[in-house]
Write an enzyme that holds these catalytic residues in place. Structure first.
Site, PDB file in Angstrom:
ATOM      1  N   HIS A  78       0.833  -1.213   0.000  1.00 55.83           N
ATOM      2  CA  HIS A  78       0.000   0.000   0.000  1.00 55.83           C
ATOM      3  C   HIS A  78       0.862   1.256   0.000  1.00 55.83           C
ATOM      4  CE1 HIS A  78      -3.623  -2.352   0.694  1.00 55.83           C
ATOM      5  NE2 HIS A  78      -4.307  -1.242   0.486  1.00 55.83           N
ATOM      6  N   LYS A 121     -10.040  -7.810   8.117  1.00 59.10           N
ATOM      7  CA  LYS A 121     -10.712  -8.078   9.394  1.00 59.10           C
ATOM      8  C   LYS A 121     -10.392  -6.914  10.307  1.00 59.10           C
ATOM      9  CE  LYS A 121      -6.849  -9.431  11.828  1.00 59.10           C
ATOM     10  NZ  LYS A 121      -6.405  -8.939  13.141  1.00 59.10           N
TER      11      LYS A 121
END
Lengths: 186, 281
Positions: free
Chosen positions: A40, A105
């Protein structure tokens, strides 16, 4: 679970995301890109410099994962989700380039991230953290598309089938974390 | 004086790394099954079922329970009448980690420098603790500690006047702020007392109590464990934080004497993938 689950094929369209609501169970088929913290960071730095991304983000879904190495004969090793909130700093930049969903999650996601999901019409799906051997069964293909030097943090491209997930944040501001506590706190 | 060769230690560490990552303890599986009986959230029940099935698959296929195969935490309980021969204890342990993670197809999750962040490529170094005990005992505990839950852990130096209420308040604050991030249902280890670093160490050791959910021998501490477990499960966070009655499977407290001016409290969280194995050499 399968009877009530919504089947979706990625890449996702605006129409796909507009019919999803917080709490919906989905089964995803198609392409997922795999990226976590280090990938990222590189993707966002590349966008800030005006560089060309290793893949077109339009309609895509990124799965926050760093799988274990496959054993001989396996498509992928264990491949459960990592904590999504660590990507909150980066995800809105990718959503502005067309990213339609993220899978991870944990949460709730940051206020900025939740606002960006409404603006860019992008969904946060949760798949069960630590159910990694079970989730791995839904992978048909796995390849590294960039940043191989990052090892488990490389950028992956996956083909998945019946990948199970739950809609946590829809594009209307719904948040299953808030709803869950409201319903179950005593 | 008893001698233990480094090669024995390396082999044992390698084996424990793999077994910890593939085989969830029977006590943890039982706790998940018990939670499933009590859970009334449909999403929470589905998640608990997936976790039980996941443990079955990992055991049967001999694959990692979770892709985060952890920072390897190794506790050596070393009798003072034991002599380590054939090399350095630390090197022997790290070699065991290297072999275990390679042979077990486990993920390399360690960066060599916290600021430069380049992966070491073999999951070393381990985080090693040594406790010296009387006699000729040599016990190894190998824990695969995931980062999602480690990241939600915290320590606070309370004032003595904060008392038990202050301790409870801080534990609940840490759990609520963690939300779904540490992968509930969690195991909560709490270290109370000692110094800053000892409280943190005690909280890690509290996680290593077996069987899961057994209580501290001191009745006041045991009742605090029960009270905290109830309060955490009434928070409503539930499996993965999506709502439900099962937020924690167990709360373990460990205590130590402390300074007249201090009340340190450390909360170390482990996820449901509560992975550690032990061996006596």
């Amino acid at each position: 679970m399968d009877a009530e689950a919504i089947r979706l094929t990625t890449p996702l369209t605006d129409e796909d995301v507009s019919r999803l609501r917080m709490g919906d169970r989905v089964l995803l088929d198609g392409i997922l890109y795999g990226a976590r913290d280090a990938a990222h960071k590189r993707l966002v730095e590349l966008i800030e410099k005006g560089g060309k991304l290793p893949f077109d983000l339009a309609g895509q879904v990124i799965y926050y994962v760093g799988p274990t190495p496959p054993k001989p004969g396996q498509v992928i090793g264990s491949a459960g989700p990592t904590t999504a909130t660590r990507m909150d700093k980066y995800a809105p930049v990718l959503m502005a380039k067309g990213l339609k969903g993220t899978i991870g999650k944990g949460g709730p996601r940051s206020k900025e991230m939740r606002e960006a999901m409404m603006v860019y019409r992008s969904i946060y799906f949760l798949t069960t953290g630590g159910a990694s051997a079970l989730i791995a069964r839904h992978f048909r293909r796995s390849e590294v598309v960039a940043y191989a030097d990052l090892g488990p943090e490389a950028l992956f491209r996956f083909e998945v089938e019946d990948f199970p997930a739950i809609v946590v944040n829809d594009i209307y501001g719904g948040d299953l974390f808030e709803e869950g506590i409201r319903r179950y706190a005593r | 004086m008893r001698e233990i060769h480094c090669d024995q230690i390396t082999a044992a560490v390698a084996k424990l790394c793999v077994e910890a990552n593939y085989f969830l303890g029977a006590d943890v599986v039982q706790a998940l099954e018990g939670a499933l009986k009590r859970e009334n959230s449909p999403v929470g029940r589905e998640i608990l079922k997936q976790l039980i099935e996941n443990a079955d698959i990992a055991r049967a296929e001999q694959v990692p329970l979770c892709q985060d195969t952890g920072f390897t935490v190794v506790l050596v309980e070393l009798g003072q009448d034991v002599r380590i021969v054939g090399g350095s204890l630390v090197d022997a342990i790290n070699e065991g980690v290297r072999q275990g993670y390679q042979e077990g197809f486990l993920r390399y999750s360690i960066v060599g420098d916290p600021l430069l962040r380049k992966n070491t490529g073999d999951n070393t170094p381990a985080c090693i603790h040594v406790e010296v005990l009387p006699g000729e005992v040599f016990k190894l505990t190998v824990m695969a500690k995931g980062a999602g839950c480690e990241n939600m852990s915290a320590l606070k130096m309370l004032k003595p006047s904060d008392g038990i209420e202050g301790v409870k308040g801080f534990v609940m604050k840490v759990i609520k702020e963690g939300g779904g991030n540490p992968c509930p249902p969690i195991i909560v280890g709490v270290g109370i007392g000692g110094t800053f670093e000892l409280a943190a160490y005690l909280s890690k050791k509290a996680l290593l109590r077996r069987p899961l959910g057994s209580h501290h021998p001191e009745p006041t501490v045991a009742s605090l464990e029960e009270e905290l477990l109830r309060a955490i499960n009434e928070s409503g966070l539930g499996p993965m934080g999506l709502g439900g009655r099962t937020t924690a499977l167990a709360v373990h407290l460990e205590t130590y004497s402390c300074h007249i001016a201090s009340l340190p409290v450390a909360v170390n969280i482990d996820c449901h993938s509560h992975r550690f194995k032990q061996i006596w050499l």
